[in-house]
Scaffold this active site. Structure first.
Site, PDB file in Angstrom:
ATOM      1  N   SER A 196      36.204  38.858  51.365  1.00  0.00           N
ATOM      2  CA  SER A 196      34.982  39.015  52.155  1.00  0.00           C
ATOM      3  C   SER A 196      33.756  38.563  51.364  1.00  0.00           C
ATOM      4  O   SER A 196      33.721  38.693  50.130  1.00  0.00           O
ATOM      5  CB  SER A 196      34.846  40.502  52.500  1.00  0.00           C
ATOM      6  OG  SER A 196      33.569  40.767  53.012  1.00  0.00           O
ATOM      7  N   TYR A 199      33.769  49.344  49.990  1.00  0.00           N
ATOM      8  CA  TYR A 199      34.592  48.343  50.676  1.00  0.00           C
ATOM      9  C   TYR A 199      34.597  47.024  49.894  1.00  0.00           C
ATOM     10  O   TYR A 199      35.644  46.462  49.574  1.00  0.00           O
ATOM     11  CB  TYR A 199      34.067  48.114  52.102  1.00  0.00           C
ATOM     12  CG  TYR A 199      34.626  46.863  52.741  1.00  0.00           C
ATOM     13  CD1 TYR A 199      35.936  46.818  53.188  1.00  0.00           C
ATOM     14  CD2 TYR A 199      33.836  45.708  52.868  1.00  0.00           C
ATOM     15  CE1 TYR A 199      36.458  45.654  53.749  1.00  0.00           C
ATOM     16  CE2 TYR A 199      34.346  44.545  53.420  1.00  0.00           C
ATOM     17  CZ  TYR A 199      35.656  44.527  53.862  1.00  0.00           C
ATOM     18  OH  TYR A 199      36.168  43.382  54.398  1.00  0.00           O
ATOM     19  N   LYS A 214      37.640  44.871  47.744  1.00  0.00           N
ATOM     20  CA  LYS A 214      38.002  43.451  47.958  1.00  0.00           C
ATOM     21  C   LYS A 214      37.948  42.683  46.637  1.00  0.00           C
ATOM     22  O   LYS A 214      38.820  41.867  46.335  1.00  0.00           O
ATOM     23  CB  LYS A 214      37.074  42.814  49.001  1.00  0.00           C
ATOM     24  CG  LYS A 214      37.329  43.284  50.417  1.00  0.00           C
ATOM     25  CD  LYS A 214      38.677  42.796  50.909  1.00  0.00           C
ATOM     26  CE  LYS A 214      39.070  43.348  52.255  1.00  0.00           C
ATOM     27  NZ  LYS A 214      40.421  42.973  52.692  1.00  0.00           N
TER      28      LYS A 214
END
Ligand code: UDP
Length: 350
Positions: free
Chosen positions: A122, A149, A153
């Site tokens: 991402s 988050y 990643k």
């Protein structure tokens, strides 16, 4: 679907938004997608291509069984938790599912001799980074995730890269910018609960679900004061995954690749595109900034073009909005699951 001699690709999280579009693209390109999904946020109805295996990404035995049962030779890994806000309040859960799940998957792959991976990363790995508000972001821009988050990643990317060096795994991590739109068939599309993304929320506001859209901040250092984002059609994104699986790379190679258009659109430009597509104004109110939103996130997509031979073909804002509208106006997965937020009888403009 009959597998025949088609190469089997394990698609973890293949019942989700980007995973389902990628399963379709794989199938169209002569692969046999084996969708592996816990259905905790994906939809069984989104699995229309290849085979389906119900399983959790943290379950080593179930992953190994799926690889064996279908003769899997490569993996595209989407499964994981994606809600940025939830990651702030439940960081442990995100590390367990996203990082722990990826550790388990990589071990299962190694045990079974599966040595090719495409990983769903991402633009969240860049956080507030980049090189100035209005510039595009190359892959070597500073990494400074603004949420747990994004941390997970980036941690997965590091772990995958290390396993490429250590064990000869060959991997491509695709860093998505803003996935949007839907397959033009209207059969699969975005179905998040709760919905937080701009385009579906703007459509809901325009179609009159009672709430005007809140524009999160109009005082950014951007041309119209609202945030710039790089919206990429989910079908273009899906095509990038197939290219990443096919590209000729030496054993042990690792590449991180931005997937975006290189064009930024402001929140107000998106609102106008939705109003044009629907032929009615989108009611909105200017509100406060949302915590953690950087002013501008626009990809430098050169590496995707050079390495993958990939370029977007359907990511104009008009096309994204038209396809999103077709999906929003169609009957959704599992009637009642999304509560028919947009009426099936609403007109579609394209
Ligand atoms: N946005 C907004 N109102 C909303 C939802 C989103 O103004 O109700 C803005 C948000 O601040 C960002 C852009 O729209 O600048 C895209 O947000 P989205 O949540 O779709 O994706 P993100 O960029 O957070 O991944």
């Amino acid at each position: 679907m009959d597998r025949g001699s088609k190469p089997a690709v394990l698609v973890t999280g293949g019942a989700g938004y980007i995973g389902a579009h990628t399963a379709k693209a794989l199938s169209e390109q002569g692969f046999f997608p084996v969708v592996y999904d816990s259905l905790s946020s994906g939809y069984r109805e989104a699995v229309r291509w290849g085979a389906f295996v119900h399983g959790d990404i943290r379950d080593a035995g179930a992953l190994a069984d799926a690889i064996d049962a279908h003769g899997v030779k490569s993996v595209i890994h989407f499964a994981g938790l994606i809600e940025v806000g939830r990651s702030v309040v439940k960081p442990d859960l995100f590390w367990e599912h996203n990082v722990g799940g990826t550790v388990t998957l990589l071990s299962a792959m190694r045990e079974r001799g599966v040595d090719r991976l495409v990983f769903s990363s991402s633009a969240a790995v860049y956080g507030q980074g980049g090189r100035g508000a209005l510039e595009t972001i190359p892959e070597d821009a500073p990494k400074a995730p603004a949420s747990p988050y994004g941390d997970t990643k980036l941690a997965c990317e590091w772990m995958i890269e290390a396993q490429c060096r250590a064990y000869g795994l060959t991997a491509v991590a695709l860093r998505y910018f803003n996935a949007a739109g839907a397959d033009p068939s209207g059969l699969i599309g975005e179905a998040h609960e709760p919905e937080t993304h701009l385009i579906p929320l703007a459509m809901a506001a325009a179609l009159g679900d009672g709430k005007p859209l809140t524009v999160f901040g109009a005082d950014f250092d951007t041309p119209d004061g609202t945030c710039l984002r790089d919206y990429i059609h989910v079908s273009d994104l899906a095509a990038a995954h197939v290219r990443a699986l096919q590209v000729d790379l030496p054993a042990g190679a690792y590449q991180a690749v931005n997937v975006g258009t290189g064009q930024g659109h402001s929140v107000l430009e998106v609102v106008e595109a939705v109003s044009r597509a629907l032929g009615r104004p989108t009611p909105y109110a200017l509100g406060a900034r949302r915590a953690g939103d950087p002013p501008s996130l626009v990809a430098d997509p050169s590496r995707a073009r050079e390495l993958l031979g990939w370029a977007p073909t359907c990511s104009s804002l008009e096309r994204i909005v038209a396809d999103a509208l077709r999906w929003e106006s169609a009957p959704k997965y599992g009637a009642g699951v999304r509560g028919g937020r947009l009426g099936a009888s609403e007109p579609v403009s394209s």
